[in-house]
Design a protein around this motif. Structure first.
Motif, PDB file in Angstrom:
ATOM      1  N   ILE A   1      28.331  16.401  34.280  1.00 17.29           N
ATOM      2  CA  ILE A   1      29.233  17.460  34.736  1.00 17.29           C
ATOM      3  C   ILE A   1      30.140  16.865  35.811  1.00 17.29           C
ATOM      4  O   ILE A   1      29.663  16.317  36.798  1.00 17.29           O
ATOM      5  CB  ILE A   1      28.446  18.658  35.282  1.00 17.29           C
ATOM      6  CG1 ILE A   1      27.602  19.285  34.162  1.00 17.29           C
ATOM      7  CG2 ILE A   1      29.383  19.702  35.876  1.00 17.29           C
ATOM      8  CD1 ILE A   1      26.706  20.407  34.625  1.00 17.29           C
ATOM      9  N   THR A   2      31.437  16.973  35.593  1.00 15.64           N
ATOM     10  CA  THR A   2      32.391  16.333  36.508  1.00 15.64           C
ATOM     11  C   THR A   2      32.923  17.281  37.565  1.00 15.64           C
ATOM     12  O   THR A   2      33.573  16.836  38.511  1.00 15.64           O
ATOM     13  CB  THR A   2      33.564  15.764  35.701  1.00 15.64           C
ATOM     14  OG1 THR A   2      34.174  16.824  34.942  1.00 15.64           O
ATOM     15  CG2 THR A   2      33.098  14.681  34.750  1.00 15.64           C
TER      16      THR A   2
ATOM     17  N   GLY B   1      32.355  26.973  29.605  1.00 16.66           N
ATOM     18  CA  GLY B   1      31.910  26.448  30.890  1.00 16.66           C
ATOM     19  C   GLY B   1      32.353  27.266  32.087  1.00 16.66           C
ATOM     20  O   GLY B   1      32.286  26.785  33.224  1.00 16.66           O
ATOM     21  N   THR B   2      32.780  28.517  31.861  1.00 16.12           N
ATOM     22  CA  THR B   2      33.164  29.397  32.970  1.00 16.12           C
ATOM     23  C   THR B   2      31.916  30.079  33.527  1.00 16.12           C
ATOM     24  O   THR B   2      31.238  30.814  32.809  1.00 16.12           O
ATOM     25  CB  THR B   2      34.175  30.450  32.510  1.00 16.12           C
ATOM     26  OG1 THR B   2      35.342  29.778  31.999  1.00 16.12           O
ATOM     27  CG2 THR B   2      34.577  31.357  33.647  1.00 16.12           C
ATOM     28  N   VAL B   3      31.648  29.847  34.784  1.00 15.62           N
ATOM     29  CA  VAL B   3      30.455  30.372  35.448  1.00 15.62           C
ATOM     30  C   VAL B   3      30.842  31.630  36.226  1.00 15.62           C
ATOM     31  O   VAL B   3      31.855  31.655  36.920  1.00 15.62           O
ATOM     32  CB  VAL B   3      29.841  29.320  36.394  1.00 15.62           C
ATOM     33  CG1 VAL B   3      28.642  29.887  37.131  1.00 15.62           C
ATOM     34  CG2 VAL B   3      29.445  28.075  35.594  1.00 15.62           C
ATOM     35  N   THR B   4      30.016  32.699  36.096  1.00 12.34           N
ATOM     36  CA  THR B   4      30.254  33.956  36.788  1.00 12.34           C
ATOM     37  C   THR B   4      29.022  34.325  37.604  1.00 12.34           C
ATOM     38  O   THR B   4      27.902  34.341  37.072  1.00 12.34           O
ATOM     39  CB  THR B   4      30.560  35.085  35.791  1.00 12.34           C
ATOM     40  OG1 THR B   4      31.689  34.714  34.995  1.00 12.34           O
ATOM     41  CG2 THR B   4      30.863  36.386  36.515  1.00 12.34           C
TER      42      THR B   4
ATOM     43  N   ASP C   1      35.246  27.321  36.828  1.00 10.61           N
ATOM     44  CA  ASP C   1      35.257  26.589  35.558  1.00 10.61           C
ATOM     45  C   ASP C   1      34.654  25.203  35.764  1.00 10.61           C
ATOM     46  O   ASP C   1      35.147  24.419  36.592  1.00 10.61           O
ATOM     47  CB  ASP C   1      36.675  26.474  35.013  1.00 10.61           C
ATOM     48  CG  ASP C   1      37.262  27.818  34.639  1.00 10.61           C
ATOM     49  OD1 ASP C   1      36.484  28.707  34.241  1.00 10.61           O
ATOM     50  OD2 ASP C   1      38.490  27.990  34.772  1.00 10.61           O
ATOM     51  N   LEU C   2      33.629  24.885  34.997  1.00 10.55           N
ATOM     52  CA  LEU C   2      32.994  23.572  35.046  1.00 10.55           C
ATOM     53  C   LEU C   2      33.502  22.712  33.897  1.00 10.55           C
ATOM     54  O   LEU C   2      33.769  23.207  32.799  1.00 10.55           O
ATOM     55  CB  LEU C   2      31.472  23.707  34.966  1.00 10.55           C
ATOM     56  CG  LEU C   2      30.793  24.498  36.092  1.00 10.55           C
ATOM     57  CD1 LEU C   2      29.279  24.467  35.915  1.00 10.55           C
ATOM     58  CD2 LEU C   2      31.178  23.944  37.464  1.00 10.55           C
TER      59      LEU C   2
END
Length: 383
Positions: free
Chosen positions: A81-82, A126-129, A96-97
């Motif tokens: 994961i960057t 990859g959008t984290v909420t 957003d990851l």
């Protein structure tokens, strides 16, 4: 005075010698360095008069760099994961990851996941909420490769609280409602933002006027008992909300009940009307059958009466004939005295016994006719 002048000249001479020695040492060091570089790259010795290798401004030899040999060592696939998520997120915040996948086919499927979606959710992009306070791990996987990062959601304080009523519309944030005596309402509370933490739970205060309504803080059920105004308040953390109820009398509960039951009452009345119509039709049909039977019996009685009248007339005629024979008259049809009566006559006539016997027979027939006429009617004869 001379002694001091001599010391000064000696000091100046020493300084000059030191400066000359330093310059000579620097020159010798530079020559030895160039000679070492020339020897290292196979140049001719400067003492032999050969050419010297070119150097740059810093005195370093300029040489051609040999071509790099390609690296044939196999490279292993990797996934990481960057994008680093924030150290802590607020409820509702998104980030957003991104990831880096190396040495894997281009069509490799990458899957995002969360260890606790009730705290942190992630979609396929990859959008984290942030959903609720807590900590969860967001992972990305491609085949057997996997990488994950922790995500923490902050605990938020209560910003506002609202009262909800199951039987009424509170979506517009109303704080005043009109209800009637006898109405029963079910209340609840909701804080903003969702998931905000507060100690002690919801605290419901008593009604401002308990004489017009009853409120159970455990079940949160409110019952209007009398006309008037009352208010209920709920507190969550350091936030509170209130709702006012204007209670009006219910003039006639029976009318309200009838209004609610009116559709069912109409159905029952319609069913009763249909039943009465069917019963009336059956009774009309039954009366028609009875009328027909009565007319049939009446015709039979009339026929019987006519037949009886004919028999009486025949008997009277026979009696008159018998009286005439007693007076010397000749019986009609060649009948003599004492001849039998016709076969269709039911009366027994004795000729020669005088008028009294015939009169008695006529009186007996009249009595039978009267008894038959005065016979009481049965239910079948009633129309």
């Amino acid at each position: 005075m001379r002694r001091h002048s001599k010391r000064f000249r000696i000091l100046v001479l020493v300084i000059v010698i030191v400066i000359i020695a330093a310059l000579a040492g620097t020159y010798v060091l530079s020559i030895s360095t160039n000679m070492q570089g020339a020897n290292a790259y196979g140049t001719e010795d400067i003492s032999g008069g050969g050419g010297m290798m070119p150097v740059d401004a810093n005195g370093n030899p300029i040489v051609d760099t040999p071509a790099a040999t390609p690296d044939t060592t196999p490279k292993l696939p990797s996934l990481r994961i960057t994008t680093s998520p924030p150290s802590a997120m607020d409820v509702g915040q998104t980030v957003d990851l991104t990831y880096e996948l190396l040495n894997m086919p281009a069509d490799t499927t990458v899957v995002w996941s969360s260890t606790d979606a009730s705290v942190v959710s992630v979609d396929e992009a990859g959008t984290v909420t942030a959903v609720a306070p807590g900590t969860a791990w967001i992972a990305v996987a491609a085949g057997s490769l996997k990488d994950d990062v922790p995500v923490t959601v902050n605990e938020q304080a209560v910003q506002s609280v609202a009262i909800r009523i199951a039987e009424l519309d509170t979506s517009q944030g109303q704080t005043s409602f009109d209800i009637k005596v006898g109405d029963i309402l079910h209340l609840s509370a909701q804080v903003q933002p969702k998931g905000a933490k507060f100690s002690g739970g919801y605290k419901w205060s008593p009604l401002s006027d308990p004489d017009v309504a009853a409120f159970d803080a455990t079940t949160r059920e409110l019952t209007a008992t009398k006309a008037g105004d009352t208010e209920v308040t709920v507190t969550a953390g350091d936030q509170s909300a209130s709702v006012t109820f204007h209670i009006t009398p219910n003039e006639n509960p029976l009318i309200a009940y009838i209004q609610n039951m009116l559709p069912y009452i109409l159905i029952v009345v319609a069913a009763i009307v249909v039943i009465l119509i069917v019963i009336a039709a059956l009774r009309r049909e039954q009366r028609a059958r009875r009328r027909e039977a009565s007319q049939r019996r009446k015709m039979q009685r009339e026929q019987a009466e006519r037949a009886q009248a004919e028999r009486i007339a025949a008997a009277q005629a026979a009696a008159q004939n018998g009286q005439g024979q007693e007076n010397g008259a000749i019986p009609p049809g060649g009948q003599g005295v004492g001849a039998p009566t016709p076969s269709d006559s039911r009366e027994t006539i004795v000729y020669g016994s005088g008028v009294g016997a015939a009169q008695q027979s006529r009186n007996s027939d009249t009595i039978r006719l009267k008894e038959e006429e005065e016979r009481p009617l049965s239910l079948d004869d009633i129309d």
